[in-house]
Motif scaffolding. Sequence first.
Motif, PDB file in Angstrom:
ATOM      1  N   GLU A   1      57.585 -43.464 -45.377  1.00  0.00           N
ATOM      2  CA  GLU A   1      56.853 -42.923 -46.191  1.00  0.00           C
ATOM      3  C   GLU A   1      55.317 -42.936 -45.884  1.00  0.00           C
ATOM      4  O   GLU A   1      55.109 -43.750 -44.720  1.00  0.00           O
ATOM      5  N   VAL A   2      54.570 -42.255 -46.078  1.00  0.00           N
ATOM      6  CA  VAL A   2      53.293 -41.258 -45.394  1.00  0.00           C
ATOM      7  C   VAL A   2      52.036 -42.152 -47.140  1.00  0.00           C
ATOM      8  O   VAL A   2      52.454 -41.687 -47.439  1.00  0.00           O
ATOM      9  N   THR A   3      51.678 -42.428 -45.650  1.00  0.00           N
ATOM     10  CA  THR A   3      50.116 -43.164 -47.035  1.00  0.00           C
ATOM     11  C   THR A   3      49.015 -42.198 -46.240  1.00  0.00           C
ATOM     12  O   THR A   3      48.734 -42.020 -45.372  1.00  0.00           O
ATOM     13  N   LEU A   4      48.508 -41.392 -47.118  1.00  0.00           N
ATOM     14  CA  LEU A   4      46.830 -40.969 -46.801  1.00  0.00           C
ATOM     15  C   LEU A   4      45.789 -41.206 -47.591  1.00  0.00           C
ATOM     16  O   LEU A   4      46.056 -42.118 -48.583  1.00  0.00           O
ATOM     17  N   GLY A   5      44.797 -41.922 -46.499  1.00  0.00           N
ATOM     18  CA  GLY A   5      43.710 -41.618 -46.760  1.00  0.00           C
ATOM     19  C   GLY A   5      42.943 -43.542 -46.095  1.00  0.00           C
ATOM     20  O   GLY A   5      42.348 -43.905 -45.888  1.00  0.00           O
ATOM     21  N   SER A   6      44.167 -43.607 -45.508  1.00  0.00           N
ATOM     22  CA  SER A   6      44.174 -44.335 -43.847  1.00  0.00           C
ATOM     23  C   SER A   6      44.558 -44.396 -42.294  1.00  0.00           C
ATOM     24  O   SER A   6      46.174 -44.087 -43.152  1.00  0.00           O
ATOM     25  N   SER A   7      44.262 -44.642 -41.697  1.00  0.00           N
ATOM     26  CA  SER A   7      45.266 -44.678 -40.297  1.00  0.00           C
ATOM     27  C   SER A   7      44.397 -45.896 -39.812  1.00  0.00           C
ATOM     28  O   SER A   7      43.577 -46.731 -39.854  1.00  0.00           O
ATOM     29  N   THR A   8      45.619 -45.906 -39.133  1.00  0.00           N
ATOM     30  CA  THR A   8      45.428 -47.638 -38.131  1.00  0.00           C
ATOM     31  C   THR A   8      45.726 -47.380 -36.456  1.00  0.00           C
ATOM     32  O   THR A   8      46.614 -46.384 -36.120  1.00  0.00           O
ATOM     33  N   GLU A   9      45.625 -48.679 -35.422  1.00  0.00           N
ATOM     34  CA  GLU A   9      45.846 -48.169 -34.047  1.00  0.00           C
ATOM     35  C   GLU A   9      47.425 -48.159 -33.904  1.00  0.00           C
ATOM     36  O   GLU A   9      47.505 -46.921 -32.642  1.00  0.00           O
ATOM     37  N   THR A  10      48.099 -49.178 -34.628  1.00  0.00           N
ATOM     38  CA  THR A  10      49.873 -48.267 -34.486  1.00  0.00           C
ATOM     39  C   THR A  10      50.454 -47.015 -34.911  1.00  0.00           C
ATOM     40  O   THR A  10      51.625 -47.075 -34.914  1.00  0.00           O
ATOM     41  N   GLU A  11      49.623 -46.626 -35.651  1.00  0.00           N
ATOM     42  CA  GLU A  11      50.530 -45.541 -36.231  1.00  0.00           C
ATOM     43  C   GLU A  11      51.108 -46.078 -37.984  1.00  0.00           C
ATOM     44  O   GLU A  11      51.689 -45.037 -38.840  1.00  0.00           O
ATOM     45  N   ASP A  12      51.512 -46.876 -38.490  1.00  0.00           N
ATOM     46  CA  ASP A  12      52.444 -47.474 -38.815  1.00  0.00           C
ATOM     47  C   ASP A  12      51.271 -48.637 -39.851  1.00  0.00           C
ATOM     48  O   ASP A  12      50.397 -48.744 -39.492  1.00  0.00           O
ATOM     49  N   SER A  13      52.208 -49.114 -40.622  1.00  0.00           N
ATOM     50  CA  SER A  13      50.918 -50.172 -41.205  1.00  0.00           C
ATOM     51  C   SER A  13      50.647 -51.598 -41.197  1.00  0.00           C
ATOM     52  O   SER A  13      50.239 -53.019 -41.572  1.00  0.00           O
ATOM     53  N   PHE A  14      51.149 -52.162 -39.849  1.00  0.00           N
ATOM     54  CA  PHE A  14      50.984 -53.115 -39.287  1.00  0.00           C
ATOM     55  C   PHE A  14      50.082 -53.278 -37.721  1.00  0.00           C
ATOM     56  O   PHE A  14      49.709 -54.506 -37.708  1.00  0.00           O
TER      57      PHE A  14
ATOM     58  N   ASP B   1      46.938 -35.099 -40.949  1.00  0.00           N
ATOM     59  CA  ASP B   1      45.679 -34.032 -40.418  1.00  0.00           C
ATOM     60  C   ASP B   1      46.393 -33.056 -41.321  1.00  0.00           C
ATOM     61  O   ASP B   1      45.130 -31.823 -41.448  1.00  0.00           O
ATOM     62  N   ARG B   2      47.160 -32.299 -41.445  1.00  0.00           N
ATOM     63  CA  ARG B   2      47.511 -31.525 -41.996  1.00  0.00           C
ATOM     64  C   ARG B   2      47.424 -30.907 -43.284  1.00  0.00           C
ATOM     65  O   ARG B   2      46.457 -29.989 -43.695  1.00  0.00           O
ATOM     66  N   LEU B   3      46.671 -32.333 -44.401  1.00  0.00           N
ATOM     67  CA  LEU B   3      46.790 -32.563 -45.441  1.00  0.00           C
ATOM     68  C   LEU B   3      45.204 -32.370 -45.346  1.00  0.00           C
ATOM     69  O   LEU B   3      44.033 -32.544 -46.679  1.00  0.00           O
ATOM     70  N   GLY B   4      44.402 -32.940 -44.355  1.00  0.00           N
ATOM     71  CA  GLY B   4      43.273 -33.561 -44.382  1.00  0.00           C
ATOM     72  C   GLY B   4      42.615 -34.444 -44.647  1.00  0.00           C
ATOM     73  O   GLY B   4      41.452 -35.164 -44.389  1.00  0.00           O
ATOM     74  N   TYR B   5      43.570 -35.452 -44.163  1.00  0.00           N
ATOM     75  CA  TYR B   5      43.063 -36.832 -44.663  1.00  0.00           C
ATOM     76  C   TYR B   5      43.809 -37.982 -43.506  1.00  0.00           C
ATOM     77  O   TYR B   5      44.701 -37.713 -42.901  1.00  0.00           O
ATOM     78  N   PRO B   6      43.663 -39.147 -42.956  1.00  0.00           N
ATOM     79  CA  PRO B   6      43.271 -39.882 -42.014  1.00  0.00           C
ATOM     80  C   PRO B   6      44.918 -40.765 -42.759  1.00  0.00           C
ATOM     81  O   PRO B   6      45.252 -41.058 -44.062  1.00  0.00           O
ATOM     82  N   ALA B   7      45.759 -41.131 -41.769  1.00  0.00           N
ATOM     83  CA  ALA B   7      47.341 -41.008 -42.600  1.00  0.00           C
ATOM     84  C   ALA B   7      47.764 -42.270 -41.614  1.00  0.00           C
ATOM     85  O   ALA B   7      47.625 -42.167 -40.698  1.00  0.00           O
ATOM     86  N   HIS B   8      48.395 -42.456 -42.032  1.00  0.00           N
ATOM     87  CA  HIS B   8      49.823 -43.461 -41.820  1.00  0.00           C
ATOM     88  C   HIS B   8      51.074 -43.694 -41.693  1.00  0.00           C
ATOM     89  O   HIS B   8      51.509 -43.805 -43.504  1.00  0.00           O
ATOM     90  N   MET B   9      52.008 -44.149 -41.223  1.00  0.00           N
ATOM     91  CA  MET B   9      54.094 -44.346 -41.960  1.00  0.00           C
ATOM     92  C   MET B   9      53.448 -46.387 -42.716  1.00  0.00           C
ATOM     93  O   MET B   9      53.417 -46.902 -41.982  1.00  0.00           O
ATOM     94  N   SER B  10      54.247 -46.196 -43.184  1.00  0.00           N
ATOM     95  CA  SER B  10      53.663 -47.329 -44.327  1.00  0.00           C
ATOM     96  C   SER B  10      55.452 -47.549 -44.441  1.00  0.00           C
ATOM     97  O   SER B  10      55.192 -49.206 -45.179  1.00  0.00           O
ATOM     98  N   GLY B  11      56.261 -47.341 -44.906  1.00  0.00           N
ATOM     99  CA  GLY B  11      57.557 -47.600 -44.504  1.00  0.00           C
ATOM    100  C   GLY B  11      58.878 -46.320 -44.255  1.00  0.00           C
ATOM    101  O   GLY B  11      58.273 -45.515 -43.439  1.00  0.00           O
ATOM    102  N   LEU B  12      59.718 -46.443 -43.060  1.00  0.00           N
ATOM    103  CA  LEU B  12      60.411 -45.914 -42.230  1.00  0.00           C
ATOM    104  C   LEU B  12      62.114 -46.674 -42.760  1.00  0.00           C
ATOM    105  O   LEU B  12      62.292 -47.977 -42.185  1.00  0.00           O
ATOM    106  N   VAL B  13      62.868 -46.021 -42.634  1.00  0.00           N
ATOM    107  CA  VAL B  13      64.842 -46.378 -42.290  1.00  0.00           C
ATOM    108  C   VAL B  13      65.523 -45.083 -42.272  1.00  0.00           C
ATOM    109  O   VAL B  13      65.092 -43.993 -42.331  1.00  0.00           O
TER     110      VAL B  13
END
Length: 303
Positions: free
Chosen positions: A69-82, A186-198
């Motif tokens: 799951e990707v969340t557009l609108g915020s980026s984080t130092e770890t590139e995930d939601s933590f 980046d391709r969509l024009g917004y900061p983003a991070h991974m908010s879920g992974l399985v």
Amino acid sequence: MDGILPLWKPKGWTSHDCVAKIRRLYGTKKVGHTGTLDPEVEGVLPICVGQATKLVPYLTETNKTYIAEVTLGSSTETEDSFGEVVEQAVVQEDFSVEQVQQVLDNFIGYSVQVPPMYSAVKVNGKRLYEYARKGLTVNRPERTIHIERIQLLSDIRKEGQRVRFCFLVECGKGTYVRTLCVNIGDRLGYPAHMSGLVRTKTGSFDRNSTYTIEEVQQAKEKNAHLDLLLPLSAGITDLEKVEADADLADRVFHGQKLKMPEGLTGTKQFRIQQGDKLLAIYQSHPSEPGIAKPAKVFHYEQD
């Protein structure tokens, strides 16, 4: 005691935690996993026991499949939601499924990726996360990755100032899905991070073939834990198979070179078996045309 345990790694466990648990349950130190998963990620993690540990490099090289799951609108130092948020933006566009899939399609094939600072990649003898935890940033080596397929799995959900969606990706060794999510943003024009992974698949092992830690514990209590181990050959089904008679099995046991078998489709590696028992992995000799040499030979206790 040799075999592959197709484990479903739970959230909150490190891959090493899983290895340590299986060592205790199976009473052996000869245990290894086949591709690190972050603690908060669940999914398929084949565990190699006994001689199957010789197959770890082969299973590590296999393609992995994830649902992210990707969340557009915020980026984080770890590139995930933590991790701590480092950039934010209000997502104003109403992206269509077609727009997002078109962006995803651009990642199919080979590309170059820079691993995140919070990763286990080594630079000058230290893991990148060791630098990151001290607030240091170092130059990271680029790596070539390969994405076999990538597909949007959900609607584009707008939640306040952010947008979320899920996608499936099948990728090769060394791909950081966290970084892929950032790149998609980046391709969509917004900061983003991974908010879920399985992780849903590793090589030939998928979610339906796995056992949970609880199921392995229950099998141990019934003295049936050995029944959960799959034969070594289950880990390398992508290699062509040569069935061995008694003479060939003896030559393989002693690690002898062989003539390349007829009928192989130009492969450089193949497996030699007797029934389900994996005897060896052979590969073409680099300096002797038409000759194969052993890459791995397996000697079982009963031998």
